[in-house]
Design a protein around this motif. Structure first.
Motif, PDB file in Angstrom:
ATOM      1  N   PRO A 210       0.827  -1.217   0.000  1.00  0.00           N
ATOM      2  CA  PRO A 210       0.000   0.000   0.000  1.00  0.00           C
ATOM      3  C   PRO A 210       0.855   1.258   0.000  1.00  0.00           C
ATOM      4  O   PRO A 210       1.909   1.307   0.636  1.00  0.00           O
TER       5      PRO A 210
ATOM      6  N   ASP B 242      -1.404   6.842   5.242  1.00  0.00           N
ATOM      7  CA  ASP B 242      -1.089   5.497   4.782  1.00  0.00           C
ATOM      8  C   ASP B 242      -2.337   4.825   4.230  1.00  0.00           C
ATOM      9  O   ASP B 242      -3.394   4.809   4.884  1.00  0.00           O
TER      10      ASP B 242
ATOM     11  N   SER C 237      -4.279   1.350   2.419  1.00  0.00           N
ATOM     12  CA  SER C 237      -4.318  -0.083   2.722  1.00  0.00           C
ATOM     13  C   SER C 237      -4.832  -0.826   1.499  1.00  0.00           C
ATOM     14  O   SER C 237      -5.561  -0.270   0.675  1.00  0.00           O
TER      15      SER C 237
ATOM     16  N   HIS D 287      -5.628  -7.002   6.695  1.00  0.00           N
ATOM     17  CA  HIS D 287      -5.149  -6.376   5.466  1.00  0.00           C
ATOM     18  C   HIS D 287      -3.685  -6.758   5.207  1.00  0.00           C
ATOM     19  O   HIS D 287      -2.855  -6.699   6.117  1.00  0.00           O
TER      20      HIS D 287
ATOM     21  N   THR E  44       0.026  -6.205   3.986  1.00  0.00           N
ATOM     22  CA  THR E  44       0.925  -5.061   3.846  1.00  0.00           C
ATOM     23  C   THR E  44       1.971  -5.292   2.761  1.00  0.00           C
ATOM     24  O   THR E  44       2.556  -4.344   2.251  1.00  0.00           O
TER      25      THR E  44
END
Length: 393
Positions: A72, A80, A82, A216, A218
């Motif tokens: 992401p 940030d 995701s 999620h 990364t």
């Protein structure tokens, strides 16, 4: 009515050609040796180059030439971003993608070797949730223990990265959020994903059940067909996050991939040049042998012409002899080239690779050499009149 000579069959041509070679065995052996050396050189060059290329490909594959990373990025406001929950499954649907897996960082969750370590002394160790196919995709290996499986990935159990294991020491378990997590395995250093060295890895389902993990990914590690790496990269962002592809970061293909392709082109040019030289040398040797054979066998040619042999039969006889000589030399050359390749590759600890096209091409080249090199001497022999040939003899 004039009598027509009986046609020569394939067996007759082989016998005639064999007689011509047997009548001068030393010269035939030396001429065949010239062909054999030329073809052996070509096969050896092809085989050694292909073996070297196979070893180079193996080494470059270890550098991850076909691996891409998806992670992401940031939103337009600098926050940030995701990846969507379905990012991994969507990436796996890309045709040239051979494998894909993911890790997810479990934020603000330190790992300790005992439950008595002060809260701030985390030793820089990260906690990551992982998919079960991580090892195959990133080329990781175990230094000890076992990898997570369908059972242990659902319960409190972890695998330590190489650096994390050194920092934590030889411990049977680690403590995360006050809970004891048994250590089931330790990884070796992972050159293609060095971030795993300082990580403690836990199953995806266990991270969602026992820890504050949002599910999620990364980092998504993707392997693709080498020839399609650039094409895959161009669609990864839009595939991982169709609504906001600009919020996805995709790594560039490894420089080793371009080095691999450049090496392949260099090897190909080398093969063409050396193969042409080998064929030229062999062809000259056969042509020289056949010209001398015609000069020395004028009496035989004149006698056969006097007995009714046609010019076409004389031409065919000498072309057949040339083809047989070249084929014998070519077969010996193919075997010799394979032997040289096998010996050299074994001394270098390379895989032995001799392509079938090189073997078939070597034998086809010998036939072409024999036909071209024997054509002029055969025509010259056929043009000799019977009286002229017998008188010259």
């Amino acid at each position: 009515m004039a009598l027509r000579p009986a046609p020569l069959g394939a067996a007759d041509l082989v016998r005639l050609g064999g007689y011509g070679l047997r009548s001068r065995p030393l010269r035939a052996v030396l001429s065949a040796l010239g062909i054999a050396i030329g073809i052996a050189a070509m096969i050896a060059v092809v085989g050694i180059s292909e073996s070297s290329r196979a070893e180079l490909d193996r080494q470059l594959d270890a550098l991850g030439t076909n691996m891409l990373r998806v992670s992401p990025g940031q939103t337009m406001f600098g926050d940030d971003a995701s990846l969507p929950d379905e990012a991994l499954s969507m990436i796996k649907r890309i045709g040239p993608v051979t494998s894909a897996t993911a890790t997810g960082t479990v934020s603000d969750t330190p790992v300790y070797r005992t439950d008595r370590i002060p809260a701030g002394q985390t030793s820089g160790i990260a906690l990551m949730a992982t998919q079960l196919d991580l090892l195959e995709t990133v080329g990781a290996e175990l230094a000890g223990g076992t990898w997570l499986n369908a059972a242990t990935a659902k319960y409190p159990a972890v695998v330590l990265g190489a650096t994390a294991a050194k920092r934590l020491g030889d411990v049977p378990a680690v403590y995360i959020d006050g809970r004891r997590y048994p250590v089931v395995g330790v990884l070796k250093n992972v050159p293609l994903a060095s971030e795993l060295d300082t990580a403690v890895l836990i199953g995806w389902a266990a991270a969602e059940s026992y820890l504050d993990f949002d599910g999620h990914a990364t980092t998504v590690y993707t392997r693709a067909v080498e020839a399609k790496v650039e094409a895959v990269r161009s669609v990864l962002a839009a595939t991982a996050n169709p609504e906001s592809p600009d919020q996805v970061d995709v790594s560039n293909p490894s420089d080793a991939l371009f080095a691999q392709r450049a090496a392949s082109q260099t090897f190909t040019a080398l093969l063409l040049g050396l193969g042409a030289v080998a064929l030229l040398v062999g062809g000259i040797g056969v042509a020289n042998t056949m010209v001398i054979s015609v000069l020395e066998r004028r009496a035989e040619i004149g006698l056969r012409r006097s007995l009714g042999a046609t010019r076409g039969q004389i031409r065919t006889q000498f072309v057949a002899e040339s083809l047989l000589l070249s084929l014998l030399g070519g077969a010996a050359g193919v075997l010799g080239g394979f032997a040289v390749t096998l010996f050299y590759a074994s001394t270098q600890s390379w895989p032995t690779v001799v392509p079938l096209w090189a073997i078939g091409g070597g034998l086809a080249a010998t036939l072409l050499i024999g036909a071209v090199a024997g054509l002029y001497p055969a025509i010259r022999a056929a043009r000799l009149a019977p009286t002229e040939a017998l008188a010259a003899a």
